[in-house]
Design a protein around this motif. Structure first.
Motif, PDB file in Angstrom:
ATOM      1  N   ASP A 112      -9.723   8.746  12.819  1.00  0.00           N
ATOM      2  CA  ASP A 112      -9.406   9.787  11.852  1.00  0.00           C
ATOM      3  C   ASP A 112      -7.908  10.028  11.714  1.00  0.00           C
ATOM      4  O   ASP A 112      -7.498  10.856  10.912  1.00  0.00           O
ATOM      5  CB  ASP A 112     -10.118  11.093  12.208  1.00  0.00           C
ATOM      6  N   SER A 113      -7.076   9.316  12.479  1.00  0.00           N
ATOM      7  CA  SER A 113      -5.631   9.466  12.324  1.00  0.00           C
ATOM      8  C   SER A 113      -5.049   8.483  11.314  1.00  0.00           C
ATOM      9  O   SER A 113      -3.858   8.538  11.026  1.00  0.00           O
ATOM     10  CB  SER A 113      -4.936   9.257  13.675  1.00  0.00           C
ATOM     11  N   LEU A 114      -5.873   7.594  10.761  1.00  0.00           N
ATOM     12  CA  LEU A 114      -5.369   6.609   9.801  1.00  0.00           C
ATOM     13  C   LEU A 114      -4.851   7.310   8.551  1.00  0.00           C
ATOM     14  O   LEU A 114      -5.549   8.113   7.937  1.00  0.00           O
ATOM     15  CB  LEU A 114      -6.486   5.626   9.426  1.00  0.00           C
ATOM     16  N   ARG A 115      -3.609   7.013   8.192  1.00  0.00           N
ATOM     17  CA  ARG A 115      -2.981   7.635   7.029  1.00  0.00           C
ATOM     18  C   ARG A 115      -2.859   6.675   5.858  1.00  0.00           C
ATOM     19  O   ARG A 115      -2.992   7.091   4.708  1.00  0.00           O
ATOM     20  CB  ARG A 115      -1.583   8.144   7.389  1.00  0.00           C
ATOM     21  N   THR A 116      -2.574   5.408   6.123  1.00  0.00           N
ATOM     22  CA  THR A 116      -2.309   4.431   5.061  1.00  0.00           C
ATOM     23  C   THR A 116      -3.128   3.177   5.304  1.00  0.00           C
ATOM     24  O   THR A 116      -3.184   2.678   6.432  1.00  0.00           O
ATOM     25  CB  THR A 116      -0.810   4.064   5.008  1.00  0.00           C
ATOM     26  N   LEU A 117      -3.740   2.665   4.248  1.00  0.00           N
ATOM     27  CA  LEU A 117      -4.497   1.421   4.322  1.00  0.00           C
ATOM     28  C   LEU A 117      -4.078   0.523   3.170  1.00  0.00           C
ATOM     29  O   LEU A 117      -4.100   0.941   2.004  1.00  0.00           O
ATOM     30  CB  LEU A 117      -6.001   1.693   4.260  1.00  0.00           C
ATOM     31  N   ARG A 118      -3.688  -0.701   3.505  1.00  0.00           N
ATOM     32  CA  ARG A 118      -3.319  -1.698   2.500  1.00  0.00           C
ATOM     33  C   ARG A 118      -4.285  -2.868   2.592  1.00  0.00           C
ATOM     34  O   ARG A 118      -4.467  -3.417   3.675  1.00  0.00           O
ATOM     35  CB  ARG A 118      -1.889  -2.191   2.709  1.00  0.00           C
ATOM     36  N   VAL A 119      -4.867  -3.237   1.466  1.00  0.00           N
ATOM     37  CA  VAL A 119      -5.814  -4.348   1.436  1.00  0.00           C
ATOM     38  C   VAL A 119      -5.445  -5.263   0.276  1.00  0.00           C
ATOM     39  O   VAL A 119      -5.285  -4.815  -0.856  1.00  0.00           O
ATOM     40  CB  VAL A 119      -7.269  -3.859   1.275  1.00  0.00           C
ATOM     41  N   ARG A 120      -5.313  -6.552   0.574  1.00  0.00           N
ATOM     42  CA  ARG A 120      -5.048  -7.568  -0.452  1.00  0.00           C
ATOM     43  C   ARG A 120      -6.269  -8.465  -0.576  1.00  0.00           C
ATOM     44  O   ARG A 120      -6.750  -9.027   0.411  1.00  0.00           O
ATOM     45  CB  ARG A 120      -3.821  -8.410  -0.089  1.00  0.00           C
ATOM     46  N   GLY A 121      -6.767  -8.592  -1.789  1.00  0.00           N
ATOM     47  CA  GLY A 121      -7.914  -9.441  -2.051  1.00  0.00           C
ATOM     48  C   GLY A 121      -7.500 -10.837  -2.475  1.00  0.00           C
ATOM     49  O   GLY A 121      -6.383 -11.285  -2.202  1.00  0.00           O
ATOM     50  N   ALA A 122      -8.408 -11.511  -3.161  1.00  0.00           N
ATOM     51  CA  ALA A 122      -8.165 -12.885  -3.601  1.00  0.00           C
ATOM     52  C   ALA A 122      -8.610 -13.047  -5.042  1.00  0.00           C
ATOM     53  O   ALA A 122      -9.285 -13.998  -5.407  1.00  0.00           O
ATOM     54  CB  ALA A 122      -8.895 -13.870  -2.695  1.00  0.00           C
ATOM     55  N   LEU A 123      -8.223 -12.074  -5.890  1.00  0.00           N
ATOM     56  CA  LEU A 123      -8.690 -12.048  -7.264  1.00  0.00           C
ATOM     57  C   LEU A 123      -8.309 -13.304  -8.029  1.00  0.00           C
ATOM     58  O   LEU A 123      -9.096 -13.817  -8.823  1.00  0.00           O
ATOM     59  CB  LEU A 123      -8.119 -10.805  -7.971  1.00  0.00           C
ATOM     60  N   HIS A 124      -7.098 -13.817  -7.791  1.00  0.00           N
ATOM     61  CA  HIS A 124      -6.603 -14.947  -8.567  1.00  0.00           C
ATOM     62  C   HIS A 124      -6.720 -16.283  -7.828  1.00  0.00           C
ATOM     63  O   HIS A 124      -6.149 -17.283  -8.269  1.00  0.00           O
ATOM     64  CB  HIS A 124      -5.139 -14.707  -8.953  1.00  0.00           C
ATOM     65  N   ALA A 138     -17.118   4.566   0.684  1.00  0.00           N
ATOM     66  CA  ALA A 138     -17.685   5.863   1.074  1.00  0.00           C
ATOM     67  C   ALA A 138     -17.622   6.054   2.584  1.00  0.00           C
ATOM     68  O   ALA A 138     -17.288   7.140   3.074  1.00  0.00           O
ATOM     69  CB  ALA A 138     -19.128   5.954   0.572  1.00  0.00           C
ATOM     70  N   ALA A 139     -17.917   4.994   3.330  1.00  0.00           N
ATOM     71  CA  ALA A 139     -17.838   5.069   4.790  1.00  0.00           C
ATOM     72  C   ALA A 139     -16.406   5.276   5.251  1.00  0.00           C
ATOM     73  O   ALA A 139     -16.146   6.011   6.213  1.00  0.00           O
ATOM     74  CB  ALA A 139     -18.419   3.806   5.406  1.00  0.00           C
ATOM     75  N   LEU A 140     -15.469   4.638   4.571  1.00  0.00           N
ATOM     76  CA  LEU A 140     -14.060   4.793   4.916  1.00  0.00           C
ATOM     77  C   LEU A 140     -13.620   6.242   4.720  1.00  0.00           C
ATOM     78  O   LEU A 140     -12.884   6.800   5.545  1.00  0.00           O
ATOM     79  CB  LEU A 140     -13.212   3.860   4.056  1.00  0.00           C
ATOM     80  N   GLY A 141     -14.087   6.871   3.628  1.00  0.00           N
ATOM     81  CA  GLY A 141     -13.723   8.258   3.384  1.00  0.00           C
ATOM     82  C   GLY A 141     -14.255   9.204   4.454  1.00  0.00           C
ATOM     83  O   GLY A 141     -13.585  10.168   4.821  1.00  0.00           O
ATOM     84  N   LYS A 142     -15.452   8.921   4.982  1.00  0.00           N
ATOM     85  CA  LYS A 142     -16.032   9.772   6.022  1.00  0.00           C
ATOM     86  C   LYS A 142     -15.406   9.491   7.389  1.00  0.00           C
ATOM     87  O   LYS A 142     -15.168  10.399   8.175  1.00  0.00           O
ATOM     88  CB  LYS A 142     -17.537   9.543   6.087  1.00  0.00           C
ATOM     89  N   ARG A 143     -15.128   8.214   7.663  1.00  0.00           N
ATOM     90  CA  ARG A 143     -14.582   7.828   8.959  1.00  0.00           C
ATOM     91  C   ARG A 143     -13.111   8.206   9.100  1.00  0.00           C
ATOM     92  O   ARG A 143     -12.648   8.531  10.197  1.00  0.00           O
ATOM     93  CB  ARG A 143     -14.747   6.317   9.142  1.00  0.00           C
ATOM     94  N   CYS A 144     -12.385   8.181   8.001  1.00  0.00           N
ATOM     95  CA  CYS A 144     -10.935   8.433   8.032  1.00  0.00           C
ATOM     96  C   CYS A 144     -10.602   9.582   7.078  1.00  0.00           C
ATOM     97  O   CYS A 144     -10.050   9.364   5.993  1.00  0.00           O
ATOM     98  CB  CYS A 144     -10.161   7.174   7.650  1.00  0.00           C
ATOM     99  N   PRO A 145     -10.910  10.804   7.442  1.00  0.00           N
ATOM    100  CA  PRO A 145     -10.693  11.940   6.532  1.00  0.00           C
ATOM    101  C   PRO A 145      -9.220  12.251   6.294  1.00  0.00           C
ATOM    102  O   PRO A 145      -8.907  13.018   5.375  1.00  0.00           O
ATOM    103  CB  PRO A 145     -11.391  13.100   7.250  1.00  0.00           C
ATOM    104  N   GLN A 146      -8.318  11.673   7.100  1.00  0.00           N
ATOM    105  CA  GLN A 146      -6.889  11.907   6.922  1.00  0.00           C
ATOM    106  C   GLN A 146      -6.212  10.778   6.143  1.00  0.00           C
ATOM    107  O   GLN A 146      -4.979  10.742   6.070  1.00  0.00           O
ATOM    108  CB  GLN A 146      -6.207  12.051   8.289  1.00  0.00           C
ATOM    109  N   LEU A 147      -6.994   9.867   5.567  1.00  0.00           N
ATOM    110  CA  LEU A 147      -6.422   8.774   4.787  1.00  0.00           C
ATOM    111  C   LEU A 147      -5.784   9.338   3.523  1.00  0.00           C
ATOM    112  O   LEU A 147      -6.469   9.916   2.673  1.00  0.00           O
ATOM    113  CB  LEU A 147      -7.512   7.757   4.430  1.00  0.00           C
ATOM    114  N   HIS A 148      -4.482   9.176   3.401  1.00  0.00           N
ATOM    115  CA  HIS A 148      -3.747   9.752   2.271  1.00  0.00           C
ATOM    116  C   HIS A 148      -3.253   8.695   1.287  1.00  0.00           C
ATOM    117  O   HIS A 148      -3.035   9.033   0.119  1.00  0.00           O
ATOM    118  CB  HIS A 148      -2.547  10.557   2.775  1.00  0.00           C
ATOM    119  N   ARG A 149      -3.074   7.471   1.744  1.00  0.00           N
ATOM    120  CA  ARG A 149      -2.489   6.454   0.864  1.00  0.00           C
ATOM    121  C   ARG A 149      -3.332   5.188   0.924  1.00  0.00           C
ATOM    122  O   ARG A 149      -3.589   4.651   1.992  1.00  0.00           O
ATOM    123  CB  ARG A 149      -1.052   6.146   1.294  1.00  0.00           C
TER     124      ARG A 149
END
Length: 353
Positions: A112-124, A138-149
């Motif tokens: 729950d201390s996670l503030r920033t998450l960066r994810v890069r996909g493979a769209l191209h 939805a699970a990420l929102g419940k597991r990491c309620p302090q996620l701001h970015r």
């Protein structure tokens, strides 16, 4: 010479190795990518080696043997920032990750201390793998309620409803992504009640409609639109009355002109930073509308042949808080540069490449 001949490229520092590979023909580079370094120089699957004193530490590997890199922070588990990517290639700044691995990390590792998450996909890349899903977000929102970015790059978000984005976000960054037409629209726009910073880079589907909905449902302080060619004067006109609290605005490669700039000057009087670049229909008349931005501290402009240096000087002299002026898009004679600098003694002046 004998010692040099026995040296192996993989033992060189990454910066040197990249310089060496850049000098090789394409065929040799492809061969190096295919074979990779010898086994004794490959990173162990359990952990990434961290340099002494690094702010980063490695999380234990997932069942697929793919570690996650997290930045040290002040939370109870010491994690504030995580970054993942699924883009294939011989050189990666983040470990590859799959949807299954990310599920494991959300359930077992992220706290729950996670503030920033960066994810890069493979769209191209031609890959059909999907990293994010509605249930995962939805699970990420419940597991990491302090996620701001949340920073998403090269992601296909069309199957994901906007309502599934974690509601705790105050900053959302989308780069080279595909979004559905329903994002930011209707009742879905209320899904992020705390959103203050929106950065859109090369998201071709983002349009005037998206801009109006997100601005009318959020109190944005930062808005950056780069490569959003569907954003026009009409979109800025309709959204401007809802952007009166905006402090930072970047418009790059947008189809706007004097009309849009007029509404910026009329409604966005709290702006402290403004960049308008790669816009070739702006004239002296439109530029003069920015004189009402009395709090503006930094101004970045692309100057085309329709804007004179005298109009730029007149505008800057009307902005009492201006401290930084950056101009680009045209070649300035030395005497013009000297004239601008002399007329703005309290303002730092520079040319953009």
């Amino acid at each position: 010479m004998a010692a040099a001949a026995n040296s192996e490229l993989p033992v060189l520092p990454d910066s040197v190795l990249l310089q060496v590979l850049a000098l090789l023909p394409l065929r040799e580079r492809l061969r190096a990518a295919r074979w990779g370094p010898p086994p004794q120089h490959r990173p162990q699957p359990e952990r990434y080696r961290d340099p002494p004193g690094s702010r980063f530490r490695s999380l234990p590997a997932s069942p697929q043997g793919l570690p996650a890199v997290a930045e040290a922070g002040d939370g109870p588990d010491g994690l504030e920032t995580c970054g993942f990517e699924s883009t294939p290639g011989p050189f990666r700044s983040r470990p590859q990750i799959s949807s299954q691995t990310l599920w494991h990390l959300v359930r077992q590792r992220l706290r729950d201390s996670l503030r920033t998450l960066r994810v890069r996909g493979a769209l191209h890349s031609g890959s059909k793998r999907r990293i994010l899903s509605p249930a995962l977000l939805a699970a990420l929102g419940k597991r990491c309620p302090q996620l701001h970015r949340l920073c998403l790059t090269e992601m296909d978000l069309r199957p994901i409803p906007y309502e599934n984005v974690p509601p705790s976000l105050t900053a959302l960054e989308l780069s080279h992504c595909e979004i559905p037409a329903a994002w930011f629209c209707g009742s879905a726009a209320r899904a992020l009640p705390q959103l203050q910073h929106l950065i859109i880079r090369n998201v071709p589907a983002f349009s005037d409609r998206h801009l109006l909905n997100v601005s009318s449902q959020s109190s944005l302080k930062t808005l950056s639109l780069c490569g959003t060619y569907r954003v026009t004067d009409t979109g800025i006109q309709r959204a401007a009355p809802h952007l009166e609290e905006l402090e930072r605005l970047v418009l790059r490669h947008c189809v706007i002109g004097d009309s849009a700039v007029g509404f910026i000057g009329r409604h966005m009087k709290r702006l402290r930073f403004l960049e308008i670049s790669d816009t070739y229909t702006l004239t002296n008349a439109g530029l003069a509308c920015l004189a009402s931005l009395q709090r503006l501290e930094t101004l970045c402009l692309d100057i085309c042949d329709k804007i004179s240096s005298g109009a730029v000087i007149a505008l800057c002299q009307a902005l009492p808080q201006l401290r930084n002026l950056k101009l680009g898009g045209a070649h300035f004679e030395d005497e013009v540069i000297d004239k601008i600098q002399a007329s703005l003694p309290h303002c730092s002046f520079s040319l953009m490449p």
